[in-house]
Motif scaffolding. Sequence first.
Motif, PDB file in Angstrom:
ATOM      1  N   GLY A  16      -3.343  12.532   1.809  1.00  0.00           N
ATOM      2  CA  GLY A  16      -3.456  13.726   2.643  1.00  0.00           C
ATOM      3  C   GLY A  16      -3.052  13.438   4.085  1.00  0.00           C
ATOM      4  N   ALA A  17      -3.491  12.296   4.609  1.00  0.00           N
ATOM      5  CA  ALA A  17      -3.106  11.901   5.963  1.00  0.00           C
ATOM      6  C   ALA A  17      -1.595  11.687   6.041  1.00  0.00           C
ATOM      7  N   PHE A  18      -1.030  11.110   4.979  1.00  0.00           N
ATOM      8  CA  PHE A  18       0.416  10.908   4.942  1.00  0.00           C
ATOM      9  C   PHE A  18       1.145  12.254   4.950  1.00  0.00           C
ATOM     10  N   ARG A  19       0.702  13.175   4.098  1.00  0.00           N
ATOM     11  CA  ARG A  19       1.335  14.507   4.049  1.00  0.00           C
ATOM     12  C   ARG A  19       1.283  15.181   5.419  1.00  0.00           C
ATOM     13  N   ALA A  20       0.129  15.118   6.079  1.00  0.00           N
ATOM     14  CA  ALA A  20      -0.029  15.757   7.381  1.00  0.00           C
ATOM     15  C   ALA A  20       0.912  15.140   8.422  1.00  0.00           C
ATOM     16  N   ALA A  32       1.458   3.096   5.589  1.00  0.00           N
ATOM     17  CA  ALA A  32       2.133   3.906   6.603  1.00  0.00           C
ATOM     18  C   ALA A  32       1.179   4.702   7.481  1.00  0.00           C
ATOM     19  N   VAL A  33      -0.105   4.859   7.044  1.00  0.00           N
ATOM     20  CA  VAL A  33      -1.017   5.706   7.823  1.00  0.00           C
ATOM     21  C   VAL A  33      -2.375   5.085   8.141  1.00  0.00           C
ATOM     22  N   HIS A  34      -2.822   4.112   7.387  1.00  0.00           N
ATOM     23  CA  HIS A  34      -4.177   3.597   7.594  1.00  0.00           C
ATOM     24  C   HIS A  34      -4.238   2.725   8.852  1.00  0.00           C
ATOM     25  N   GLY A  52       0.785  -1.221   0.000  1.00  0.00           N
ATOM     26  CA  GLY A  52       0.000   0.000   0.000  1.00  0.00           C
ATOM     27  C   GLY A  52       0.820   1.275   0.000  1.00  0.00           C
ATOM     28  N   GLY A  53       2.123   1.181   0.186  1.00  0.00           N
ATOM     29  CA  GLY A  53       2.967   2.377   0.239  1.00  0.00           C
ATOM     30  C   GLY A  53       2.464   3.315   1.320  1.00  0.00           C
ATOM     31  N   PRO A  54       2.101   4.539   0.972  1.00  0.00           N
ATOM     32  CA  PRO A  54       1.630   5.504   1.969  1.00  0.00           C
ATOM     33  C   PRO A  54       0.375   5.043   2.716  1.00  0.00           C
ATOM     34  N   ILE A  55      -0.455   4.247   2.072  1.00  0.00           N
ATOM     35  CA  ILE A  55      -1.643   3.718   2.755  1.00  0.00           C
ATOM     36  C   ILE A  55      -1.194   2.836   3.919  1.00  0.00           C
TER      37      ILE A  55
END
Length: 162
Positions: free
Chosen positions: A132-136, A69-71, A64-67
């Motif tokens: 967006g969650a990743f950027r934040a 890392a944050v989900h 998921g890459g960034p998913i």
Amino acid sequence: MRPGRRAVLGLLAAAGFARGAAAGSGRYDAMLLNCIDPRFTTGSFLWMSSHGLRDRYSQFTIAGGPIGAVHPRFATWHAAFWDNLDVTVQLHGIRQVMAMTHRDCGAAKLAFGEGALATRPQETAQHAQALGAFRAEAARRHPTLQVVTAIMDLDGSIERVG
């Protein structure tokens, strides 16, 4: 007589194939966070190269890459990525993190449910929300890092998000 390992490595280095091999402790410009799906490895490399980053970035690959890392579905993985980013900033002085998801992602289906990804606009919205969650989170942890987020399509085209 077959050439030995050193001879082969020497020939590869002379031909330019081992170009980045000596860069282990150097400074790099970026980190790429992307998915484990092998359909997108070449496209990811080409995307980074198109940004002038060939052999100048580290890479962290997780489902998921960034998913990933944050989900919340993948909460046990989060520390592995964020700790790795901290070390990459410390050791290599990177200035940006490039985070890319992709269409038809199995990890996205696990995170959001297939119904939430049923149409292209829905899929885009779910990926954009995760990016967006990743950027934040990246901005909170490393306010000086530039964060670039994108979605890769099945044909290798890239859509910047955010």
